[in-house]
Design a protein around this motif. Structure first.
Motif, PDB file in Angstrom:
ATOM      1  N   TYR A 207       0.814  -1.213   0.000  1.00 40.24           N
ATOM      2  CA  TYR A 207       0.000   0.000   0.000  1.00 40.24           C
ATOM      3  C   TYR A 207       0.851   1.267   0.000  1.00 40.24           C
ATOM      4  CZ  TYR A 207      -4.818  -1.643   0.544  1.00 40.24           C
ATOM      5  OH  TYR A 207      -6.053  -2.167   0.317  1.00 40.24           O
ATOM      6  N   GLY A 208       1.937   1.263   0.780  1.00 36.35           N
ATOM      7  CA  GLY A 208       2.654   2.504   1.019  1.00 36.35           C
ATOM      8  C   GLY A 208       3.801   2.813   0.086  1.00 36.35           C
ATOM      9  N   LEU A 209       4.551   1.803  -0.359  1.00 38.68           N
ATOM     10  CA  LEU A 209       5.782   2.056  -1.101  1.00 38.68           C
ATOM     11  C   LEU A 209       5.594   2.761  -2.446  1.00 38.68           C
ATOM     12  CD1 LEU A 209       7.964  -1.090  -0.338  1.00 38.68           C
ATOM     13  CD2 LEU A 209       8.356   1.274   0.347  1.00 38.68           C
ATOM     14  N   PRO A 210       4.454   2.673  -3.113  1.00 43.53           N
ATOM     15  CA  PRO A 210       4.312   3.453  -4.353  1.00 43.53           C
ATOM     16  C   PRO A 210       4.370   4.964  -4.144  1.00 43.53           C
ATOM     17  CG  PRO A 210       2.718   1.661  -4.312  1.00 43.53           C
ATOM     18  CD  PRO A 210       3.343   1.722  -2.948  1.00 43.53           C
ATOM     19  N   TYR A 211       4.222   5.440  -2.912  1.00 41.50           N
ATOM     20  CA  TYR A 211       4.111   6.876  -2.662  1.00 41.50           C
ATOM     21  C   TYR A 211       5.291   7.441  -1.875  1.00 41.50           C
ATOM     22  CZ  TYR A 211      -0.597   5.361  -3.767  1.00 41.50           C
ATOM     23  OH  TYR A 211      -1.673   4.778  -4.373  1.00 41.50           O
ATOM     24  N   VAL A 212       6.232   6.597  -1.467  1.00 38.13           N
ATOM     25  CA  VAL A 212       7.368   7.073  -0.681  1.00 38.13           C
ATOM     26  C   VAL A 212       8.500   6.060  -0.816  1.00 38.13           C
ATOM     27  CG1 VAL A 212       6.526   5.916   1.410  1.00 38.13           C
ATOM     28  CG2 VAL A 212       8.095   7.853   1.622  1.00 38.13           C
ATOM     29  N   GLU A 213       9.733   6.549  -0.758  1.00 36.88           N
ATOM     30  CA  GLU A 213      10.880   5.651  -0.841  1.00 36.88           C
ATOM     31  C   GLU A 213      11.020   4.851   0.454  1.00 36.88           C
ATOM     32  OE1 GLU A 213      14.112   7.994  -3.474  1.00 36.88           O
ATOM     33  OE2 GLU A 213      13.072   9.201  -1.965  1.00 36.88           O
ATOM     34  N   PRO A 214      11.619   3.651   0.372  1.00 34.81           N
ATOM     35  CA  PRO A 214      11.564   2.708   1.507  1.00 34.81           C
ATOM     36  C   PRO A 214      12.180   3.220   2.804  1.00 34.81           C
ATOM     37  CG  PRO A 214      13.066   1.935  -0.212  1.00 34.81           C
ATOM     38  CD  PRO A 214      12.277   3.050  -0.803  1.00 34.81           C
ATOM     39  N   LEU A 215      13.388   3.776   2.757  1.00 31.09           N
ATOM     40  CA  LEU A 215      14.032   4.221   3.999  1.00 31.09           C
ATOM     41  C   LEU A 215      13.348   5.456   4.565  1.00 31.09           C
ATOM     42  CD1 LEU A 215      17.834   3.658   3.248  1.00 31.09           C
ATOM     43  CD2 LEU A 215      16.155   2.106   4.274  1.00 31.09           C
ATOM     44  N   THR A 216      12.842   6.317   3.694  1.00 31.71           N
ATOM     45  CA  THR A 216      12.066   7.474   4.165  1.00 31.71           C
ATOM     46  C   THR A 216      10.796   7.009   4.859  1.00 31.71           C
ATOM     47  OG1 THR A 216      12.931   8.800   2.327  1.00 31.71           O
ATOM     48  CG2 THR A 216      10.950   9.607   3.439  1.00 31.71           C
ATOM     49  N   PHE A 217      10.142   6.020   4.273  1.00 31.65           N
ATOM     50  CA  PHE A 217       8.937   5.439   4.866  1.00 31.65           C
ATOM     51  C   PHE A 217       9.242   4.901   6.260  1.00 31.65           C
ATOM     52  CE2 PHE A 217       5.218   2.325   3.834  1.00 31.65           C
ATOM     53  CZ  PHE A 217       4.477   2.893   4.849  1.00 31.65           C
ATOM     54  N   LEU A 218      10.325   4.148   6.379  1.00 26.51           N
ATOM     55  CA  LEU A 218      10.689   3.569   7.665  1.00 26.51           C
ATOM     56  C   LEU A 218      11.073   4.640   8.681  1.00 26.51           C
ATOM     57  CD1 LEU A 218      12.754   0.422   6.622  1.00 26.51           C
ATOM     58  CD2 LEU A 218      10.501   0.470   7.700  1.00 26.51           C
ATOM     59  N   LEU A 219      11.758   5.697   8.226  1.00 26.18           N
ATOM     60  CA  LEU A 219      12.144   6.782   9.131  1.00 26.18           C
ATOM     61  C   LEU A 219      10.897   7.438   9.733  1.00 26.18           C
ATOM     62  CD1 LEU A 219      14.101   8.778  10.431  1.00 26.18           C
ATOM     63  CD2 LEU A 219      14.127  10.047   8.258  1.00 26.18           C
TER      64      LEU A 219
ATOM     65  N   THR B 130      20.770   8.614   0.538  1.00 23.91           N
ATOM     66  CA  THR B 130      20.459   7.615  -0.490  1.00 23.91           C
ATOM     67  C   THR B 130      19.130   7.852  -1.194  1.00 23.91           C
ATOM     68  OG1 THR B 130      19.476   6.161   1.193  1.00 23.91           O
ATOM     69  CG2 THR B 130      21.816   5.846   0.698  1.00 23.91           C
ATOM     70  N   GLU B 131      18.288   8.736  -0.649  1.00 19.99           N
ATOM     71  CA  GLU B 131      16.952   8.943  -1.224  1.00 19.99           C
ATOM     72  C   GLU B 131      16.639  10.428  -1.341  1.00 19.99           C
ATOM     73  OE1 GLU B 131      14.961   4.806   0.561  1.00 19.99           O
ATOM     74  OE2 GLU B 131      14.277   6.752   1.277  1.00 19.99           O
ATOM     75  N   THR B 132      15.576  10.745  -2.097  1.00 23.02           N
ATOM     76  CA  THR B 132      15.166  12.140  -2.288  1.00 23.02           C
ATOM     77  C   THR B 132      14.347  12.660  -1.120  1.00 23.02           C
ATOM     78  OG1 THR B 132      13.111  11.537  -3.427  1.00 23.02           O
ATOM     79  CG2 THR B 132      15.118  11.736  -4.766  1.00 23.02           C
ATOM     80  N   MET B 133      13.802  11.769  -0.277  1.00 19.92           N
ATOM     81  CA  MET B 133      12.969  12.108   0.880  1.00 19.92           C
ATOM     82  C   MET B 133      11.622  12.721   0.481  1.00 19.92           C
ATOM     83  SD  MET B 133      14.918  11.277   3.515  1.00 19.92           S
ATOM     84  CE  MET B 133      14.300  12.155   4.943  1.00 19.92           C
ATOM     85  N   GLN B 134      11.216  12.550  -0.759  1.00 16.01           N
ATOM     86  CA  GLN B 134       9.924  13.077  -1.209  1.00 16.01           C
ATOM     87  C   GLN B 134       8.807  12.118  -0.820  1.00 16.01           C
ATOM     88  OE1 GLN B 134      10.199  13.837  -5.406  1.00 16.01           O
ATOM     89  NE2 GLN B 134      11.653  15.527  -5.169  1.00 16.01           N
ATOM     90  N   VAL B 135       7.661  12.683  -0.387  1.00 17.08           N
ATOM     91  CA  VAL B 135       6.520  11.887   0.059  1.00 17.08           C
ATOM     92  C   VAL B 135       5.257  12.389  -0.624  1.00 17.08           C
ATOM     93  CG1 VAL B 135       5.156  11.129   2.045  1.00 17.08           C
ATOM     94  CG2 VAL B 135       7.618  11.566   2.307  1.00 17.08           C
ATOM     95  N   GLN B 136       4.474  11.483  -1.192  1.00 18.97           N
ATOM     96  CA  GLN B 136       3.155  11.809  -1.731  1.00 18.97           C
ATOM     97  C   GLN B 136       2.108  11.378  -0.693  1.00 18.97           C
ATOM     98  OE1 GLN B 136       2.476  10.421  -5.824  1.00 18.97           O
ATOM     99  NE2 GLN B 136       4.674  10.040  -5.991  1.00 18.97           N
ATOM    100  N   TRP B 137       1.527  12.355  -0.011  1.00 12.32           N
ATOM    101  CA  TRP B 137       0.592  12.034   1.073  1.00 12.32           C
ATOM    102  C   TRP B 137      -0.773  11.678   0.508  1.00 12.32           C
ATOM    103  CZ3 TRP B 137       2.390  10.881   5.613  1.00 12.32           C
ATOM    104  CH2 TRP B 137       3.611  11.412   6.034  1.00 12.32           C
ATOM    105  N   THR B 138      -1.000  10.393   0.304  1.00 10.21           N
ATOM    106  CA  THR B 138      -2.273   9.880  -0.187  1.00 10.21           C
ATOM    107  C   THR B 138      -2.988   9.123   0.929  1.00 10.21           C
ATOM    108  OG1 THR B 138      -1.320   7.777  -0.913  1.00 10.21           O
ATOM    109  CG2 THR B 138      -1.264   9.620  -2.481  1.00 10.21           C
ATOM    110  N   GLY B 139      -4.256   8.822   0.705  1.00 18.79           N
ATOM    111  CA  GLY B 139      -5.001   8.046   1.685  1.00 18.79           C
ATOM    112  C   GLY B 139      -4.402   6.678   1.905  1.00 18.79           C
TER     113      GLY B 139
END
Length: 293
Positions: free
Chosen positions: A32-44, A207-216
């Motif tokens: 559900y989540g990884l299409p909208y945020v990079e993995p390490l940013t998501f975990l952070l 390692t990542e851009t830290m960009q996040v797409q805040w979707t439902g």
């Protein structure tokens, strides 16, 4: 789990099954989540939020904290292995295109690796019947995900990340069993998440851009993984490690790929063939052999 591992109370006997169910949804949350945020940013984001929540809970409930820096360091190291290395490896593997089933299979080898190391590291005895159960469980996991084993060179990086996750969760389980028996779950887990978040706060921007797409979908996945997985499932895992032998607790991970397949079938309509159903039955029998009194 046997009665010595569950204290003989009926609700404690439900803990292994509940843990497997919750742990299995981790792959669904990643999907559900990884299409909208990079993995390490998501975990952070995930682990940082949980660290703050658990620290507040520990302070409000006056939970005991480690008495010295050495104890705190051991708790943090176990957290870096269980949360940092394992979760980063799984999320990076899926983000690099490795199918969730293949990732689950690689990580599903953990019970064999744990059983092999629990003897020399923890002094636990693994009987021949338990070894047979562990091997049977591995066969069952292989049957469940057999249809997804067509992996080409493109997925070699994902395989490497999944292997790192396997090593992390195995060593983390053994280290937690040996050095974390007296850890308070509230304060100790807050330390573990905080330590992992600090490491990710350094690695993710490099390692990542830290960009996040805040979707439902992302908000739902983040809430689920934060509170159901990072709090509920991890508390159950450490409680099971404290109450039972490491090899027995690790055998429960064999049930994760079959249950994940069931959840994916219910939520996404993914097909379950006869081979997968047979593999589930084999894996269940293997876990039963390991945990039999």
């Amino acid at each position: 789990m046997n009665e010595s591992a569950t204290g003989g109370q009926p609700w404690l006997r439900l803990m292994p099954g509940l843990f497997v169910l919750l742990w299995s949804t981790g792959f669904i949350g990643a999907k559900y989540g990884l299409p909208y945020v990079e993995p390490l940013t998501f975990l952070l984001i995930r682990l940082g939020l949980v660290a703050v929540v658990l620290a507040l809970v520990a302070l409000a409930s006056r939970a005991p904290w480690p008495k010295d820096w050495r104890s705190a360091g051991r708790i943090a190291l176990a957290g870096l292995l269980v949360h940092g290395v394992y979760l980063s490896g799984v999320f990076l593997a899926i983000a690099h295109g490795l199918p969730a089933g293949v990732t689950a299979l690689i990580v599903g080898i953990q019970p064999l690796l744990t059983a092999a190391l629990s003897g020399p590291l923890l002094g636990e005895r693994v009987s021949g019947r338990q070894w047979a159960g562990l091997l049977l469980g591995l066969i069952g996991v292989g049957l469940v995900v057999r249809e997804k084993l067509a992996v080409d060179a493109e997925h070699l990086a994902g395989i490497g990340y999944a292997a790192a996750a396997l090593v992390g969760i195995t060593l983390g389980t053994l280290y937690q069993k040996r050095h974390g028996a007296g850890m308070d779950l509230r304060s100790g887990t807050a330390i573990q998440y905080a330590a992992t978040s600090l490491v990710l706060a350094v690695v993710a921007p490099l390692t990542e851009t830290m960009q996040v797409q805040w979707t439902g979908e992302l908000v739902f996945a983040l809430a689920w993984l934060c509170f159901v997985l990072s709090v509920g499932a991890i508390f159950l895992l450490f409680a099971l490690i404290r109450r039972g032998a490491a090899a027995k607790v690790a055998s429960l991970f064999y049930l994760t790929p079959p249950v994940t397949a069931l959840v994916a079938w219910a939520m996404f309509g993914e097909r379950l063939g006869l081979l997968a159903l047979a593999g589930m039955a084999v894996a269940v029998c293997g876990v039963a052999l390991v945990n039999r009194r």
